[in-house]
Design an enzyme around this catalytic site. Sequence first.
Site, PDB file in Angstrom:
ATOM      1  N   LYS A  67      15.610  78.553 -44.831  1.00 48.66           N
ATOM      2  CA  LYS A  67      16.490  79.521 -44.173  1.00 48.66           C
ATOM      3  C   LYS A  67      17.968  79.226 -44.380  1.00 48.66           C
ATOM      4  O   LYS A  67      18.792  80.124 -44.349  1.00 48.66           O
ATOM      5  CB  LYS A  67      16.138  79.698 -42.692  1.00 48.66           C
ATOM      6  CG  LYS A  67      16.216  78.476 -41.833  1.00 48.66           C
ATOM      7  CD  LYS A  67      15.901  78.852 -40.390  1.00 48.66           C
ATOM      8  CE  LYS A  67      14.826  77.987 -39.788  1.00 48.66           C
ATOM      9  NZ  LYS A  67      15.125  76.535 -39.767  1.00 48.66           N
TER      10      LYS A  67
ATOM     11  N   LYS B  98      18.859  64.688 -46.454  1.00 50.10           N
ATOM     12  CA  LYS B  98      19.993  65.477 -45.979  1.00 50.10           C
ATOM     13  C   LYS B  98      21.314  64.711 -46.101  1.00 50.10           C
ATOM     14  O   LYS B  98      22.347  65.312 -46.373  1.00 50.10           O
ATOM     15  CB  LYS B  98      19.774  65.956 -44.537  1.00 50.10           C
ATOM     16  CG  LYS B  98      18.689  67.030 -44.441  1.00 50.10           C
ATOM     17  CD  LYS B  98      18.759  67.842 -43.154  1.00 50.10           C
ATOM     18  CE  LYS B  98      17.731  68.972 -43.203  1.00 50.10           C
ATOM     19  NZ  LYS B  98      17.582  69.678 -41.928  1.00 50.10           N
TER      20      LYS B  98
ATOM     21  N   LYS C   5      11.590  74.662 -52.173  1.00 48.26           N
ATOM     22  CA  LYS C   5      11.083  75.299 -50.946  1.00 48.26           C
ATOM     23  C   LYS C   5      11.968  76.484 -50.546  1.00 48.26           C
ATOM     24  O   LYS C   5      13.186  76.421 -50.683  1.00 48.26           O
ATOM     25  CB  LYS C   5      11.095  74.244 -49.825  1.00 48.26           C
ATOM     26  CG  LYS C   5      10.502  74.707 -48.520  1.00 48.26           C
ATOM     27  CD  LYS C   5      10.485  73.600 -47.477  1.00 48.26           C
ATOM     28  CE  LYS C   5      11.700  73.667 -46.577  1.00 48.26           C
ATOM     29  NZ  LYS C   5      11.520  73.097 -45.241  1.00 48.26           N
TER      30      LYS C   5
HETATM   31  N1  AQP Z   1       9.005  77.384 -47.386  1.00 44.24           N
HETATM   32  C1  AQP Z   1       8.245  77.070 -46.355  1.00 44.24           C
HETATM   33  N2  AQP Z   1       6.901  77.231 -46.428  1.00 44.24           N
HETATM   34  C2  AQP Z   1       6.125  76.922 -45.369  1.00 44.24           C
HETATM   35  N3  AQP Z   1       6.600  76.459 -44.203  1.00 44.24           N
HETATM   36  C3  AQP Z   1       7.927  76.308 -44.080  1.00 44.24           C
HETATM   37  N4  AQP Z   1       8.702  75.878 -43.083  1.00 44.24           N
HETATM   38  C4  AQP Z   1       9.988  75.898 -43.478  1.00 44.24           C
HETATM   39  N5  AQP Z   1      10.077  76.345 -44.732  1.00 44.24           N
HETATM   40  C5  AQP Z   1       8.820  76.600 -45.144  1.00 44.24           C
HETATM   41  C6  AQP Z   1       8.215  75.489 -41.774  1.00 44.24           C
HETATM   42  O1  AQP Z   1       9.001  76.210 -40.828  1.00 44.24           O
HETATM   43  C7  AQP Z   1       9.363  75.355 -39.749  1.00 44.24           C
HETATM   44  C8  AQP Z   1      10.874  75.318 -39.717  1.00 44.24           C
HETATM   45  O2  AQP Z   1      11.309  74.202 -39.080  1.00 44.24           O
HETATM   46  P1  AQP Z   1      12.855  73.912 -38.884  1.00 44.24           P
HETATM   47  O3  AQP Z   1      13.525  75.109 -38.335  1.00 44.24           O
HETATM   48  O4  AQP Z   1      12.900  72.669 -38.057  1.00 44.24           O
HETATM   49  O5  AQP Z   1      13.501  73.622 -40.291  1.00 44.24           O
HETATM   50  P2  AQP Z   1      12.974  73.246 -41.717  1.00 44.24           P
HETATM   51  O6  AQP Z   1      11.613  72.681 -41.717  1.00 44.24           O
HETATM   52  O7  AQP Z   1      14.029  72.401 -42.376  1.00 44.24           O
HETATM   53  O8  AQP Z   1      12.929  74.713 -42.370  1.00 44.24           O
HETATM   54  P3  AQP Z   1      13.974  75.407 -43.307  1.00 44.24           P
HETATM   55  O9  AQP Z   1      13.698  76.858 -43.325  1.00 44.24           O
HETATM   56  O10 AQP Z   1      13.990  74.718 -44.631  1.00 44.24           O
HETATM   57  O11 AQP Z   1      15.318  75.192 -42.539  1.00 44.24           O
HETATM   58  P4  AQP Z   1      16.664  74.492 -43.040  1.00 44.24           P
HETATM   59  O12 AQP Z   1      17.131  75.338 -44.180  1.00 44.24           O
HETATM   60  O13 AQP Z   1      17.583  74.561 -41.858  1.00 44.24           O
HETATM   61  O14 AQP Z   1      16.366  73.083 -43.437  1.00 44.24           O
HETATM   62  C9  AQP Z   1       8.696  74.018 -39.999  1.00 44.24           C
HETATM   63  O15 AQP Z   1       7.481  73.978 -39.319  1.00 44.24           O
HETATM   64  C10 AQP Z   1       8.472  74.013 -41.500  1.00 44.24           C
HETATM   65  O16 AQP Z   1       7.371  73.198 -41.892  1.00 44.24           O
END
Ligand code: AQP
Length: 323
Positions: free
Chosen positions: A192, A108, A189
């Site tokens: 969100k 990041k 991946k």
């Molecule tokens: N593409 C994915 N496939 C499977 N699991 C996923 N997770 C995220 N993307 C996928 C799981 O969802 C949870 C989200 O955790 P978070 O809100 O702490 O953020 P993250 O892991 O960084 O998820 P994002 O969607 O990619 O958010 P941003 O864009 O903010 O970084 C976790 O359990 C993750 O494994």
Amino acid sequence: MLTGLQPTGTITLGNYIGAIKQMVEYQEKYKSIIFIADMHAITVPIDSETLANNIRQLVAIYIACGIDPEKNLIFLQSDNEFHANISWMLECNTYFGELSRMTQFKDKSAKNQNFTAGLFTYPALMAADILAYDTHYVPVGIDQKQHVEIARDIAIRFNKKYGDTFVVPEPLIREAGTKIMDLQDPTKKMSKSSESQKGVIRILDDVNTIRKKINSAVTDSVGKVNYDPENQPGIANLINIYTSLTGVSKEEVVEQFADANYGTFKKAVGDVVAEKFEKIQARYNELINSDELDKILDEGMKKSREIAKAKYEMMKNKIGLRR
Ligand code: AQP
């Protein structure tokens, strides 16, 4: 068991399959704490109105997906000031070197050279989230395993220095193959906070949009439904989506669609996702403007503060922060 999502954008199909679906299953097995990790969301830039909307939306999505407020303690992290207080005491027992080795920080911070100190100390706050509640299990994707490991190291170190204070948590690693990829770039991946419009399915997208996004997902020139993530990553991703939502095995999907063209297979995947999300959206629409959400969060704030405050007082006393 404790887990939480960051309100950094509208929940995606990836978050649903990779995290929320498991939370719903785990609530039958574990005493669960599920929170909205809003203080983690501000470690990277985010607009104030967007954040506030995302927070309310996420609570409604949790409930609409089947997370039961009777079975889980649900609360907003920023409603509980003890997380930040505990985090500081843990930070003072965490080494610069170990924080520097966190791969999420490396990834990041590489994206934005003006990264904050909060992005760097994020694992200490995550350790506070976990350790405040005597958590035994933390369900995480493989990408987050390192953060549970550092929480364990901090807990062990603190216990050694000040006497038994924390339960040492274990990561509950989800099985491989559940990582959902961007529909337009299946090497990336589905996230969100992604800006990709066509590649990311959001849980609140209307069902026609969902079907369109799946119909235009990038595939390959092989023309046959096989599970071959290396050579057919787009189709493998659609197979993963289909199997995760139906419980049908990969082998069965390949067999079932052996004679189908990609259009037919995509339609079947679209139907499965649309059917699942249509029901969630109906419940979401009932909840989003109701005061039921506020009641759940008020109750969660009260209960979570009681638990975290006791841990905070215990830590203060052991460290010597007393008169
Ligand atoms: N593409 C994915 N496939 C499977 N699991 C996923 N997770 C995220 N993307 C996928 C799981 O969802 C949870 C989200 O955790 P978070 O809100 O702490 O953020 P993250 O892991 O960084 O998820 P994002 O969607 O990619 O958010 P941003 O864009 O903010 O970084 C976790 O359990 C993750 O494994």
